[in-house]
Design a protein around this motif. Structure first.
Motif, PDB file in Angstrom:
ATOM      1  N   ALA A 133       0.815  -1.226   0.000  1.00  0.00           N
ATOM      2  CA  ALA A 133       0.000   0.000   0.000  1.00  0.00           C
ATOM      3  C   ALA A 133       0.844   1.269   0.000  1.00  0.00           C
ATOM      4  CB  ALA A 133      -0.925   0.007   1.216  1.00  0.00           C
ATOM      5  N   LEU A 134       2.168   1.136  -0.016  1.00  0.00           N
ATOM      6  CA  LEU A 134       3.043   2.309   0.099  1.00  0.00           C
ATOM      7  C   LEU A 134       3.263   2.989  -1.248  1.00  0.00           C
ATOM      8  CD1 LEU A 134       5.709   0.962   2.642  1.00  0.00           C
ATOM      9  CD2 LEU A 134       3.862   2.609   3.077  1.00  0.00           C
ATOM     10  N   GLU A 135       2.198   3.263  -1.923  1.00  0.00           N
ATOM     11  CA  GLU A 135       2.289   3.972  -3.195  1.00  0.00           C
ATOM     12  C   GLU A 135       2.642   5.433  -2.956  1.00  0.00           C
ATOM     13  OE1 GLU A 135      -2.296   5.273  -3.969  1.00  0.00           O
ATOM     14  OE2 GLU A 135      -1.831   3.145  -4.119  1.00  0.00           O
ATOM     15  N   ASP A 136       3.269   6.035  -3.955  1.00  0.00           N
ATOM     16  CA  ASP A 136       3.608   7.449  -3.833  1.00  0.00           C
ATOM     17  C   ASP A 136       2.350   8.302  -3.933  1.00  0.00           C
ATOM     18  OD1 ASP A 136       6.303   7.157  -3.466  1.00  0.00           O
ATOM     19  OD2 ASP A 136       6.791   7.247  -5.602  1.00  0.00           O
ATOM     20  N   ARG A 137       2.306   9.339  -3.140  1.00  0.00           N
ATOM     21  CA  ARG A 137       1.242  10.331  -3.174  1.00  0.00           C
ATOM     22  C   ARG A 137       1.911  11.699  -3.215  1.00  0.00           C
ATOM     23  NH1 ARG A 137      -2.534  10.242   1.603  1.00  0.00           N
ATOM     24  NH2 ARG A 137      -4.005  11.177   0.128  1.00  0.00           N
ATOM     25  N   PRO A 138       1.171  12.747  -3.573  1.00  0.00           N
ATOM     26  CA  PRO A 138       1.775  14.090  -3.548  1.00  0.00           C
ATOM     27  C   PRO A 138       2.353  14.395  -2.175  1.00  0.00           C
ATOM     28  CG  PRO A 138      -0.349  14.141  -4.653  1.00  0.00           C
ATOM     29  CD  PRO A 138      -0.215  12.769  -4.071  1.00  0.00           C
ATOM     30  N   ARG A 139       3.526  14.994  -2.175  1.00  0.00           N
ATOM     31  CA  ARG A 139       4.186  15.309  -0.906  1.00  0.00           C
ATOM     32  C   ARG A 139       3.815  16.719  -0.442  1.00  0.00           C
ATOM     33  NH1 ARG A 139      10.286  14.793  -0.915  1.00  0.00           N
ATOM     34  NH2 ARG A 139      10.077  16.026  -2.803  1.00  0.00           N
ATOM     35  N   VAL A 140       3.579  16.826   0.846  1.00  0.00           N
ATOM     36  CA  VAL A 140       3.313  18.112   1.481  1.00  0.00           C
ATOM     37  C   VAL A 140       4.196  18.203   2.715  1.00  0.00           C
ATOM     38  CG1 VAL A 140       0.935  18.229   0.639  1.00  0.00           C
ATOM     39  CG2 VAL A 140       1.407  17.162   2.863  1.00  0.00           C
ATOM     40  N   LEU A 141       4.266  19.366   3.305  1.00  0.00           N
ATOM     41  CA  LEU A 141       5.054  19.519   4.521  1.00  0.00           C
ATOM     42  C   LEU A 141       4.254  18.968   5.698  1.00  0.00           C
ATOM     43  CD1 LEU A 141       7.702  20.607   5.690  1.00  0.00           C
ATOM     44  CD2 LEU A 141       6.506  22.747   6.190  1.00  0.00           C
ATOM     45  N   CYS A 142       4.839  18.035   6.415  1.00  0.00           N
ATOM     46  CA  CYS A 142       4.216  17.432   7.586  1.00  0.00           C
ATOM     47  C   CYS A 142       5.057  17.734   8.826  1.00  0.00           C
ATOM     48  CB  CYS A 142       4.108  15.916   7.426  1.00  0.00           C
ATOM     49  SG  CYS A 142       3.057  15.361   6.076  1.00  0.00           S
ATOM     50  N   HIS A 143       4.389  18.005   9.938  1.00  0.00           N
ATOM     51  CA  HIS A 143       5.097  18.252  11.195  1.00  0.00           C
ATOM     52  C   HIS A 143       5.790  16.979  11.656  1.00  0.00           C
ATOM     53  CE1 HIS A 143       5.624  18.735  15.558  1.00  0.00           C
ATOM     54  NE2 HIS A 143       5.616  20.044  15.345  1.00  0.00           N
ATOM     55  N   GLY A 144       5.079  15.866  11.639  1.00  0.00           N
ATOM     56  CA  GLY A 144       5.683  14.569  11.934  1.00  0.00           C
ATOM     57  C   GLY A 144       5.769  14.187  13.392  1.00  0.00           C
ATOM     58  N   ASP A 145       5.476  15.110  14.305  1.00  0.00           N
ATOM     59  CA  ASP A 145       5.585  14.793  15.739  1.00  0.00           C
ATOM     60  C   ASP A 145       4.486  15.522  16.513  1.00  0.00           C
ATOM     61  OD1 ASP A 145       6.620  13.613  18.014  1.00  0.00           O
ATOM     62  OD2 ASP A 145       8.196  15.107  18.304  1.00  0.00           O
ATOM     63  N   PHE A 204      -8.558  15.496  11.209  1.00  0.00           N
ATOM     64  CA  PHE A 204      -7.245  15.134  10.660  1.00  0.00           C
ATOM     65  C   PHE A 204      -7.394  14.068   9.574  1.00  0.00           C
ATOM     66  CE2 PHE A 204      -6.575  16.119  15.242  1.00  0.00           C
ATOM     67  CZ  PHE A 204      -5.942  17.334  15.068  1.00  0.00           C
ATOM     68  N   LEU A 205      -8.318  13.135   9.785  1.00  0.00           N
ATOM     69  CA  LEU A 205      -8.562  12.094   8.789  1.00  0.00           C
ATOM     70  C   LEU A 205      -9.050  12.716   7.490  1.00  0.00           C
ATOM     71  CD1 LEU A 205      -8.691   9.001   8.310  1.00  0.00           C
ATOM     72  CD2 LEU A 205     -11.084   9.110   9.007  1.00  0.00           C
ATOM     73  N   SER A 259      -8.009   4.276   0.365  1.00  0.00           N
ATOM     74  CA  SER A 259      -9.048   3.454   0.984  1.00  0.00           C
ATOM     75  C   SER A 259      -8.710   3.260   2.455  1.00  0.00           C
ATOM     76  CB  SER A 259      -9.128   2.089   0.295  1.00  0.00           C
ATOM     77  OG  SER A 259      -7.947   1.332   0.556  1.00  0.00           O
ATOM     78  N   ASP A 260      -9.712   2.880   3.248  1.00  0.00           N
ATOM     79  CA  ASP A 260      -9.468   2.620   4.666  1.00  0.00           C
ATOM     80  C   ASP A 260      -8.431   1.513   4.837  1.00  0.00           C
ATOM     81  OD1 ASP A 260     -11.324   4.541   5.259  1.00  0.00           O
ATOM     82  OD2 ASP A 260     -12.877   3.147   5.935  1.00  0.00           O
ATOM     83  N   LEU A 279      -4.959   2.927   4.065  1.00  0.00           N
ATOM     84  CA  LEU A 279      -4.503   3.819   5.133  1.00  0.00           C
ATOM     85  C   LEU A 279      -4.070   3.020   6.355  1.00  0.00           C
ATOM     86  CD1 LEU A 279      -4.089   6.685   6.202  1.00  0.00           C
ATOM     87  CD2 LEU A 279      -6.487   6.670   6.950  1.00  0.00           C
ATOM     88  N   ASN A 280      -4.839   2.005   6.709  1.00  0.00           N
ATOM     89  CA  ASN A 280      -4.475   1.165   7.842  1.00  0.00           C
ATOM     90  C   ASN A 280      -3.125   0.489   7.603  1.00  0.00           C
ATOM     91  OD1 ASN A 280      -5.172  -0.430  10.416  1.00  0.00           O
ATOM     92  ND2 ASN A 280      -4.852  -2.070   8.925  1.00  0.00           N
ATOM     93  N   ALA A 281      -2.911   0.007   6.384  1.00  0.00           N
ATOM     94  CA  ALA A 281      -1.645  -0.654   6.058  1.00  0.00           C
ATOM     95  C   ALA A 281      -0.474   0.317   6.157  1.00  0.00           C
ATOM     96  CB  ALA A 281      -1.723  -1.257   4.650  1.00  0.00           C
ATOM     97  N   ARG A 282      -0.640   1.518   5.642  1.00  0.00           N
ATOM     98  CA  ARG A 282       0.444   2.499   5.658  1.00  0.00           C
ATOM     99  C   ARG A 282       0.785   2.920   7.084  1.00  0.00           C
ATOM    100  NH1 ARG A 282       0.790   5.216   0.346  1.00  0.00           N
ATOM    101  NH2 ARG A 282       1.376   7.197   1.328  1.00  0.00           N
ATOM    102  N   LEU A 283      -0.231   3.144   7.903  1.00  0.00           N
ATOM    103  CA  LEU A 283       0.011   3.540   9.282  1.00  0.00           C
ATOM    104  C   LEU A 283       0.569   2.377  10.105  1.00  0.00           C
ATOM    105  CD1 LEU A 283      -3.148   5.751   9.961  1.00  0.00           C
ATOM    106  CD2 LEU A 283      -0.794   6.523   9.572  1.00  0.00           C
ATOM    107  N   SER A 284       0.144   1.164   9.799  1.00  0.00           N
ATOM    108  CA  SER A 284       0.668  -0.006  10.496  1.00  0.00           C
ATOM    109  C   SER A 284       2.156  -0.181  10.198  1.00  0.00           C
ATOM    110  CB  SER A 284      -0.099  -1.264  10.081  1.00  0.00           C
ATOM    111  OG  SER A 284      -1.450  -1.191  10.462  1.00  0.00           O
TER     112      SER A 284
END
Length: 283
Positions: free
Chosen positions: A150-162, A228-229, A237-238, A241-246
């Motif tokens: 599920a780790l496909e590329d998506r447009p990149r934006v600036l994320c805080h990350g923490d 945030f979601l 897809s849900d 997203l679950n796979a990427r966050l996992s």
């Protein structure tokens, strides 16, 4: 005076000094410099005053922002005020996503997000190979192989990350007044921002000061993560997203074991992540 993860922090009346305890990393605080000119309407962010090195250790001086740390304020807010605060934070993140930093000042190479996460996983797995039980290593490899699809590329934006309550400031009216600690910012897919948010929401007692652990001894209401979601999921897809966050959570847990060792608490955390429903409640 205090500690961040891997940072010495000295807090004065008007300034904050951060020092890297490790020698030989002169660009340690380049992320703070990269966003010093950022302007989020109604929300303050630190401005870098000066940077340098002392005896080989990088340091940065920034202005101190007004406001109370979020985790001190949250318990006293009612449901309506909590909803307002998270909505304000989501709006601030939308503005942050639109800021264009000097990418050369960001340490992580994230042009290929899937490759970046895979490399992070492989590096973390090698580091704990002699620490983590073989069963968990095998399960981690199998789960990550599935999630990585599920780790496909998506447009990149600036994320805080923490993002968690320790890195937001709140005024006396319970409104968002500032965001701090940009040490983990990255140009990444927007869903990366959900990584730390979900982790804190699930286990807030692991992040707050010891005297507040009993106050935060239950997971927070995941329904509050809806703004945030809506901002970060996009067309994922849900399931994706679950796979990427996992996958991100698994890398995080491996790195924690490398830093602090294997114990019963880590075993429980791995069971939770490897169960395959890490984002349950969020989606």
């Amino acid at each position: 005076y205090g500690f961040g993860y891997g940072t010495w922090v000295f807090i004065g009346n008007e300034t904050v000094i951060k020092v890297d305890p490790e020698v030989g990393r002169p660009g340690r605080f380049s992320h703070e410099l990269a966003v010093t000119a950022m302007d989020i309407p109604g929300v303050a962010t630190p401005n870098v005053i000066e940077t340098g090195t002392l005896e080989g250790r990088a340091w940065v001086i920034m202005n101190r922002l007004d406001g109370s740390i979020g985790y001190n304020v949250w318990p006293g807010l009612d449901d309506k005020a909590r909803q307002k605060l998270v909505t304000q934070l989501a709006t601030a993140l939308l503005n942050l996503q639109q800021f264009k930093p000097d990418a050369s000042m960001l340490n992580a190479t994230t042009e290929n997000w899937g490759q970046h996460v895979r490399q992070s996983f492989n590096r973390a797995l090698r580091a704990v190979d002699a620490i983590v039980p073989g069963r968990v290593i095998s399960q981690s490899q199998g789960a990550f192989a599935l999630w990585a699809e599920a780790l496909e590329d998506r447009p990149r934006v600036l994320c805080h990350g923490d993002l968690w309550f320790g890195n937001i400031l709140v005024n006396h009216q319970g409104e968002l007044s500032g965001i701090i600690d940009f040490d983990r910012i990255a140009l990444a897919p927007a869903d990366y921002e959900l990584d730390m948010l979900l982790r804190f929401w699930n286990y807030p007692w692991n992040f707050v000061p010891e005297q507040l652990e009993e106050t935060y001894n239950d997971p927070l209401d995941t329904l509050l993560l809806k703004p945030f979601l809506e901002l970060c999921q996009g067309d994922l897809s849900d399931e994706a997203l679950n796979a990427r966050l996992s996958a991100l959570e698994l890398v995080y847990r491996l790195n924690l074991v490398n830093r602090f060792g294997w114990n019963d608490q880590n075993a429980e955390m791995f069971d939770r992540v490897l169960a395959g429903d890490w984002a349950k409640g969020l989606i």
